[in-house]
Design a protein around this motif. Structure first.
Motif, mmCIF file in Angstrom:
data_model
loop_
_atom_site.group_PDB
_atom_site.id
_atom_site.type_symbol
_atom_site.label_atom_id
_atom_site.label_comp_id
_atom_site.label_asym_id
_atom_site.label_seq_id
_atom_site.Cartn_x
_atom_site.Cartn_y
_atom_site.Cartn_z
ATOM 1 N N GLY A 1 0.829 -1.209 0.000
ATOM 2 C CA GLY A 1 0.000 0.000 0.000
ATOM 3 C C GLY A 1 0.854 1.246 0.000
ATOM 4 O O GLY A 1 2.008 1.245 -0.459
ATOM 5 N N ALA A 2 0.283 2.321 0.546
ATOM 6 C CA ALA A 2 0.933 3.629 0.479
ATOM 7 C C ALA A 2 2.318 3.609 1.144
ATOM 8 O O ALA A 2 3.313 4.002 0.527
ATOM 9 C CB ALA A 2 0.021 4.663 1.143
ATOM 10 N N VAL A 3 2.384 3.137 2.388
ATOM 11 C CA VAL A 3 3.668 3.181 3.107
ATOM 12 C C VAL A 3 4.646 2.139 2.563
ATOM 13 O O VAL A 3 5.829 2.421 2.369
ATOM 14 C CB VAL A 3 3.454 2.964 4.625
ATOM 15 N N VAL B 1 5.743 -1.444 11.385
ATOM 16 C CA VAL B 1 5.235 -0.111 11.060
ATOM 17 C C VAL B 1 3.730 -0.017 11.358
ATOM 18 O O VAL B 1 3.228 1.033 11.792
ATOM 19 C CB VAL B 1 5.500 0.215 9.568
ATOM 20 N N ASP C 1 1.933 -8.640 -0.817
ATOM 21 C CA ASP C 1 0.606 -8.150 -0.389
ATOM 22 C C ASP C 1 -0.406 -9.277 -0.562
ATOM 23 O O ASP C 1 -0.198 -10.204 -1.363
ATOM 24 C CB ASP C 1 0.184 -6.927 -1.225
ATOM 25 N N THR D 1 4.197 -3.473 6.989
ATOM 26 C CA THR D 1 3.305 -2.306 6.836
ATOM 27 C C THR D 1 1.876 -2.768 6.549
ATOM 28 O O THR D 1 1.013 -1.947 6.244
ATOM 29 C CB THR D 1 3.754 -1.364 5.689
ATOM 30 N N ILE E 1 -4.700 -1.925 8.215
ATOM 31 C CA ILE E 1 -5.471 -0.753 7.796
ATOM 32 C C ILE E 1 -4.903 0.530 8.413
ATOM 33 O O ILE E 1 -4.383 0.522 9.527
ATOM 34 C CB ILE E 1 -6.977 -0.898 8.148
ATOM 35 N N MET F 1 9.016 1.214 14.201
ATOM 36 C CA MET F 1 9.309 2.520 13.598
ATOM 37 C C MET F 1 8.221 3.529 13.978
ATOM 38 O O MET F 1 7.062 3.350 13.667
ATOM 39 C CB MET F 1 9.361 2.407 12.068
ATOM 40 N N ASN G 1 -5.608 -4.975 12.950
ATOM 41 C CA ASN G 1 -4.177 -5.083 12.655
ATOM 42 C C ASN G 1 -3.434 -6.123 13.492
ATOM 43 O O ASN G 1 -2.455 -6.706 13.030
ATOM 44 C CB ASN G 1 -3.516 -3.704 12.768
ATOM 45 N N HIS H 1 4.246 6.148 20.064
ATOM 46 C CA HIS H 1 3.875 6.766 18.779
ATOM 47 C C HIS H 1 2.352 6.962 18.765
ATOM 48 O O HIS H 1 1.614 6.242 18.107
ATOM 49 C CB HIS H 1 4.331 5.863 17.631
ATOM 50 N N ASN I 1 0.048 0.159 12.705
ATOM 51 C CA ASN I 1 -0.425 0.779 13.946
ATOM 52 C C ASN I 1 -1.490 -0.052 14.653
ATOM 53 O O ASN I 1 -2.181 -0.841 14.003
ATOM 54 C CB ASN I 1 -1.012 2.161 13.622
HETATM 55 N N1 LIG Z 1 4.526 3.539 12.477
HETATM 56 C C1 LIG Z 1 4.324 4.596 11.721
HETATM 57 O O1 LIG Z 1 4.974 5.624 11.895
HETATM 58 C C2 LIG Z 1 3.320 4.548 10.604
HETATM 59 C C3 LIG Z 1 3.322 5.525 9.603
HETATM 60 C C4 LIG Z 1 2.393 5.441 8.584
HETATM 61 C C5 LIG Z 1 1.471 4.399 8.558
HETATM 62 N N2 LIG Z 1 1.502 3.475 9.546
HETATM 63 C C6 LIG Z 1 0.605 2.336 9.539
HETATM 64 O O2 LIG Z 1 0.994 1.469 8.484
HETATM 65 C C7 LIG Z 1 -0.115 0.706 8.047
HETATM 66 C C8 LIG Z 1 -0.231 0.760 6.530
HETATM 67 O O3 LIG Z 1 -0.592 2.052 6.115
HETATM 68 P P1 LIG Z 1 -0.829 2.354 4.554
HETATM 69 O O4 LIG Z 1 -1.150 3.787 4.454
HETATM 70 O O5 LIG Z 1 0.285 1.790 3.755
HETATM 71 O O6 LIG Z 1 -2.153 1.490 4.295
HETATM 72 P P2 LIG Z 1 -2.652 0.905 2.881
HETATM 73 O O7 LIG Z 1 -4.069 0.532 3.065
HETATM 74 O O8 LIG Z 1 -2.298 1.835 1.787
HETATM 75 O O9 LIG Z 1 -1.770 -0.416 2.689
HETATM 76 C C9 LIG Z 1 -1.887 -1.530 3.521
HETATM 77 C C10 LIG Z 1 -1.673 -2.761 2.653
HETATM 78 O O10 LIG Z 1 -1.651 -3.915 3.511
HETATM 79 C C11 LIG Z 1 -2.202 -4.978 2.740
HETATM 80 N N3 LIG Z 1 -2.573 -6.082 3.609
HETATM 81 C C12 LIG Z 1 -3.636 -6.177 4.451
HETATM 82 N N4 LIG Z 1 -3.638 -7.374 5.068
HETATM 83 C C13 LIG Z 1 -2.544 -8.040 4.626
HETATM 84 C C14 LIG Z 1 -1.995 -9.320 4.906
HETATM 85 N N5 LIG Z 1 -2.564 -10.152 5.774
HETATM 86 N N6 LIG Z 1 -0.871 -9.684 4.261
HETATM 87 C C15 LIG Z 1 -0.274 -8.856 3.380
HETATM 88 N N7 LIG Z 1 -0.746 -7.635 3.076
HETATM 89 C C16 LIG Z 1 -1.871 -7.232 3.695
HETATM 90 C C17 LIG Z 1 -3.371 -4.346 2.027
HETATM 91 O O11 LIG Z 1 -3.815 -5.127 0.917
HETATM 92 C C18 LIG Z 1 -2.791 -3.004 1.619
HETATM 93 O O12 LIG Z 1 -2.254 -3.025 0.317
HETATM 94 C C19 LIG Z 1 -1.312 1.268 8.808
HETATM 95 O O13 LIG Z 1 -1.599 0.455 9.935
HETATM 96 C C20 LIG Z 1 -0.842 2.631 9.242
HETATM 97 O O14 LIG Z 1 -1.525 3.105 10.377
HETATM 98 C C21 LIG Z 1 2.396 3.535 10.562
#
Ligand SMILES: NC(=O)c1ccc[n+]([C@@H]2O[C@H](COP(=O)([O-])OP(=O)(O)OC[C@H]3O[C@@H](n4cnc5c(N)ncnc54)[C@H](O)[C@@H]3O)[C@@H](O)[C@H]2O)c1
Ligand SMILES: O=C(O)C[C@H](O)C(=O)O
Length: 308
Positions: free
Chosen positions: A9-11, A118, A32, A77, A80, A143, A95, A175, A120
């Motif tokens: 996903g995004a991160v 990563v 993924d 990462t 949700i 992180m 999560n 965090h 949350n």
């Molecule tokens: N620690 C930090 O500083 C920090 C910073 C940013 C985001 N985050 C956290 O990171 C997580 C991801 O954020 P995002 O914006 O990338 O979300 P996103 O929805 O863009 O991406 C998450 C990806 O995880 C995949 N996924 C879900 N279940 C899965 C599984 N069982 N196996 C493999 N892949 C799976 C999804 O298909 C999706 O592509 C969130 O929980 C967010 O809160 C943490």
């Protein structure tokens, strides 16, 4: 150096992109659960290689962990992200199950890996990985502080009217919107404490803006941020890959350090080839200690929601 990033996903994609652009890893596998998604992200990123000048090989995998075998570092990462108005803690229900399953699968194929968590609520997800796997504690790293510190430096530079390269500062603690502890009393502009330049009110504003950094971006974007999170993870992976011994605030399992036990929370750590090579017990003022202890209470309350 082989790196796996779970979650395309995004991160996850941002993290893979920054790792590739820095060109220190031979291979990055993105995995993924969504059919074809990681393969698509990997192909798109590989088509930037000749433009951005890197040789890192990026491949994608739909939930096939055999492709991740032998990874030196694995980044989790998957899960949700929050929506505007939510806290990170509200993500625990979905999560926790994902992080538990993903970490077990990763370790089955890469028993000697270092895991960077990563997803949350990150401190609690890191604690979950400590509790449910048998990896040594130096090889499970959360992180959060690297990102929060980058946001702190952004806010400090803004307040000081200075270039970011002229400021330094660190955020420890959980965090979370309430739990972060920006160490404003230790922040400097070119070795000079920032209180020489800023009023008490302006420094308090910097602290508050830093603590809600993630929430502010979630409000603007409709989902949580990815560029700075991806960059923060890639900086930590680079410190491990290149054995730099740089200090990052990381969520580490504590066993008496800072007077805290049985939780994972943000503290300064030396990162190198062995993951967390040292927890650096910096001296804190009584006020800083009180804030860190209060933050620990919050993290432990969230940990209490885990079904261990
Ligand atoms: N620690 C930090 O500083 C920090 C910073 C940013 C985001 N985050 C956290 O990171 C997580 C991801 O954020 P995002 O914006 O990338 O979300 P996103 O929805 O863009 O991406 C998450 C990806 O995880 C995949 N996924 C879900 N279940 C899965 C599984 N069982 N196996 C493999 N892949 C799976 C999804 O298909 C999706 O592509 C969130 O929980 C967010 O809160 C943490
Ligand atoms: O704010 C969030 O929910 C995502 C992440 O923890 C961040 O700080 O950007």
């Amino acid at each position: 150096m082989k790196v796996t990033v779970v979650g395309a996903g995004a991160v996850g994609a941002s993290c893979a992109e920054y790792i590739a652009i820095k060109d220190f890893a031979s291979e990055v596998v993105i995995l993924d659960i969504k059919e074809g998604f990681a393969e698509g992200k990997a192909m798109d990123l590989m088509q930037t290689a000749s433009l951005n000048g890197f040789d890192t090989k990026i491949t994608g995998s739909t939930n096939d962990y055999s492709k991740t075998a032998g990874s030196d570092v694995c980044v989790i990462t998957s899960g949700i992200p929050r929506k505007p108005g939510m806290t990170r803690e509200e993500l625990i229900g979905i999560n926790a199950g994902i992080v538990k399953m993903v970490s077990a699968n990763l370790i089955e194929h890469s028993p000697n890996t270092i895991i960077i968590v990563v997803s949350n609520p990150m401190d609690t997800m890191t604690y979950l990985v400590h509790k449910t796997t048998n990896l040594p504690k130096n090889r499970i790293i959360g992180m959060g502080g690297a990102l929060d510190s980058a946001r702190f430096k952004y806010r400090l530079a803004e307040a000081l009217g200075a270039p970011i390269s002229d400021v330094d500062g660190m955020v420890i603690g959980g965090h979370s919107d309430k739990g972060m502890v920006p160490l404003i009393g230790k922040a400097v502009r070119n070795s000079v404490v920032v209180s020489e330049f800023l009023s008490e009110e302006r420094m308090e504003q910097v602290v508050q803006d830093t603590k809600v950094g993630g929430a502010t971006l979630t409000g603007l974007l409709g989902t949580s941020a990815w560029y700075a999170p991806g960059a923060a993870v890639s900086a930590m992976v680079q410190a491990i890959a290149c054995d730099t011994k740089k200090i990052f605030p990381c969520s580490a399992l504590l066993d008496g350090e800072f007077g805290l036990n049985d939780l994972s929370i943000g503290v300064p750590c030396v990162l190198g080839a062995n993951g967390i090579e040292k927890i650096v017990e910096i001296s804190l003022t009584d006020a800083e200690k009180a804030k860190l202890s209060e933050s620990a209470v919050g993290v432990k309350a969230t940990n209490g929601l885990l079904e261990l």
